[in-house]
Motif scaffolding. Sequence first.
Motif, PDB file in Angstrom:
ATOM      1  N   ALA A   6       0.853  -1.195   0.000  1.00  0.00           N
ATOM      2  CA  ALA A   6       0.000   0.000   0.000  1.00  0.00           C
ATOM      3  C   ALA A   6       0.887   1.243   0.000  1.00  0.00           C
ATOM      4  CB  ALA A   6      -0.925  -0.021   1.215  1.00  0.00           C
ATOM      5  N   PRO A   7       1.542   1.549  -1.127  1.00  0.00           N
ATOM      6  CA  PRO A   7       2.568   2.606  -1.139  1.00  0.00           C
ATOM      7  C   PRO A   7       2.073   4.010  -0.838  1.00  0.00           C
ATOM      8  CG  PRO A   7       2.092   1.825  -3.360  1.00  0.00           C
ATOM      9  CD  PRO A   7       1.408   0.883  -2.430  1.00  0.00           C
ATOM     10  N   TYR A   8       0.777   4.284  -0.997  1.00  0.00           N
ATOM     11  CA  TYR A   8       0.271   5.639  -0.742  1.00  0.00           C
ATOM     12  C   TYR A   8      -0.599   5.721   0.516  1.00  0.00           C
ATOM     13  CZ  TYR A   8       2.347   7.893  -4.742  1.00  0.00           C
ATOM     14  OH  TYR A   8       3.271   8.437  -5.606  1.00  0.00           O
ATOM     15  N   ASN A   9      -0.682   4.633   1.271  1.00  0.00           N
ATOM     16  CA  ASN A   9      -1.398   4.655   2.545  1.00  0.00           C
ATOM     17  C   ASN A   9      -0.431   4.940   3.681  1.00  0.00           C
ATOM     18  OD1 ASN A   9      -3.118   2.687   0.753  1.00  0.00           O
ATOM     19  ND2 ASN A   9      -4.464   3.368   2.394  1.00  0.00           N
ATOM     20  N   PHE A  10      -0.850   5.779   4.613  1.00  0.00           N
ATOM     21  CA  PHE A  10      -0.046   6.118   5.785  1.00  0.00           C
ATOM     22  C   PHE A  10      -0.909   5.941   7.036  1.00  0.00           C
ATOM     23  CE2 PHE A  10       2.014   8.200   2.296  1.00  0.00           C
ATOM     24  CZ  PHE A  10       3.371   8.129   2.590  1.00  0.00           C
ATOM     25  N   VAL A  11      -0.368   5.237   8.042  1.00  0.00           N
ATOM     26  CA  VAL A  11      -1.102   4.897   9.264  1.00  0.00           C
ATOM     27  C   VAL A  11      -0.438   5.613  10.428  1.00  0.00           C
ATOM     28  CG1 VAL A  11      -1.802   3.024  10.785  1.00  0.00           C
ATOM     29  CG2 VAL A  11      -1.788   2.669   8.296  1.00  0.00           C
ATOM     30  N   VAL A  12      -1.136   6.534  11.059  1.00  0.00           N
ATOM     31  CA  VAL A  12      -0.499   7.400  12.050  1.00  0.00           C
ATOM     32  C   VAL A  12      -0.310   6.739  13.410  1.00  0.00           C
ATOM     33  CG1 VAL A  12      -1.411   9.474  10.928  1.00  0.00           C
ATOM     34  CG2 VAL A  12      -2.662   8.477  12.861  1.00  0.00           C
ATOM     35  N   ALA A  13      -1.134   5.731  13.734  1.00  0.00           N
ATOM     36  CA  ALA A  13      -1.150   5.161  15.085  1.00  0.00           C
ATOM     37  C   ALA A  13      -0.710   3.702  15.068  1.00  0.00           C
ATOM     38  CB  ALA A  13      -2.556   5.268  15.664  1.00  0.00           C
ATOM     39  N   PRO A  14      -0.454   3.112  16.228  1.00  0.00           N
ATOM     40  CA  PRO A  14      -0.184   1.676  16.290  1.00  0.00           C
ATOM     41  C   PRO A  14      -1.314   0.892  15.634  1.00  0.00           C
ATOM     42  CG  PRO A  14       0.265   2.690  18.413  1.00  0.00           C
ATOM     43  CD  PRO A  14      -0.381   3.736  17.569  1.00  0.00           C
ATOM     44  N   THR A  15      -0.973  -0.148  14.920  1.00  0.00           N
ATOM     45  CA  THR A  15      -1.973  -0.931  14.210  1.00  0.00           C
ATOM     46  C   THR A  15      -2.918  -1.634  15.186  1.00  0.00           C
ATOM     47  OG1 THR A  15      -0.640  -2.950  14.161  1.00  0.00           O
ATOM     48  CG2 THR A  15      -0.323  -1.362  12.354  1.00  0.00           C
TER      49      THR A  15
END
Length: 395
Positions: free
Chosen positions: A144-153
């Motif tokens: 997912a090269p354009y997805n960014f996750v700010v918090a712990p999964t």
Amino acid sequence: MRHTRTLLAVAAATSLALTACAPGGGGDDAADEDGPIKVGIIADLTGATGDVGTPYAAGEEAYVKWLNENGGIDGREIDATVTDYAYDVPTAERVYKEYVNDGVVAVMGWGTGDSEALKSRVSADELPFMSASYAEPLTDPEEAPYNFVVAPTYSDQARVGLNWIAEDGKSSEVALFHNDSPFGLAPVADAQEWAADLDLNVEPYAMPAGSTNYTGLLSQAKKQGAKYIMIQNVSSPAALVAKDIKAQGLDMQIVCLNWCADELFIDTAGAEAAEGHVLVQPFAPVSAEQPGHDEVNAYLEENGSSLEEEGLHFAQGWYTMHAMAEGIRAAVEEGDLSGAGIKEALETMGAIDTGGVVGAGEIEFSADSHRGSTGTGIYQVEGGEMAPVELGATP
């Protein structure tokens, strides 16, 4: 800020003046060095997760308004459109297409289902995408090269919760009650694998939507021998579980993950039913009094409210939008306000300060990992408040 509450409304608005947008994001308005910077927000205001989706979206909107009132990004305002997709993936896909046609440079999403459904499209369109889903596959730049996750999964949150359970040691049996959706299922397999290494057993139970009680599921969990009920769902159904545990006098302890680990869970369940339950929450509650709360609270007080009234999910939306805005700012400074330019900026700009609100206080991405944070707080309900047990806990 354009604010649309339904798909029909946004369709009517965008049909008046659609802007062609080639892959790479942006369109003519983004190229205009003096024009507004368009961002699309896909929100759940009226759907199955609207109880937490509404304050989250309000936080995103408030951050944009605050930013614009304070000079925007290099003098340019953020032009954000908010659309309610009512937790319906096909609606999210249609709204996303309209945002692309409208020339947005980035998209703020919501759920796991829509984030996973759109990940290949945002990659093809080169549009950075941040949502309120913390599904672990979204952190992998290869997938997912354009997805960014700010918090712990969700998986990391479940691992932290299982570590706490193993240390607490009342039982080796854990029932995992989950939303019957991709969001609910996201951490299940990882939780079961992690639990095996801790000599715990995790059994998943889907929570039927619209249920007025969960006595049936609790009966199954009791037969399993579970003394811990980990919940991957939003606040309202989790509160029903707490009420049912209290009403039946069951010796069970809830361990809520992100979306039910909040003040709304306590208020809806009632302080007595919520007492003693454990909350794994990466976003610091208001009671934690982090420096990053001050800016949000000051804005709210100027507008006749307070963070205590709005809750931690408001700050969650605020700081997720802040992370995207800082990526946009860095791209503008580098002279490349395109989707690819924002992606590179987010991967190389270093830590984004959140004043202690998110994880261990900072969000940081790299080209190798789009997992912005790994630390989460563990809280326990005491006297109707979220009392800290451990801050910055990691698996």
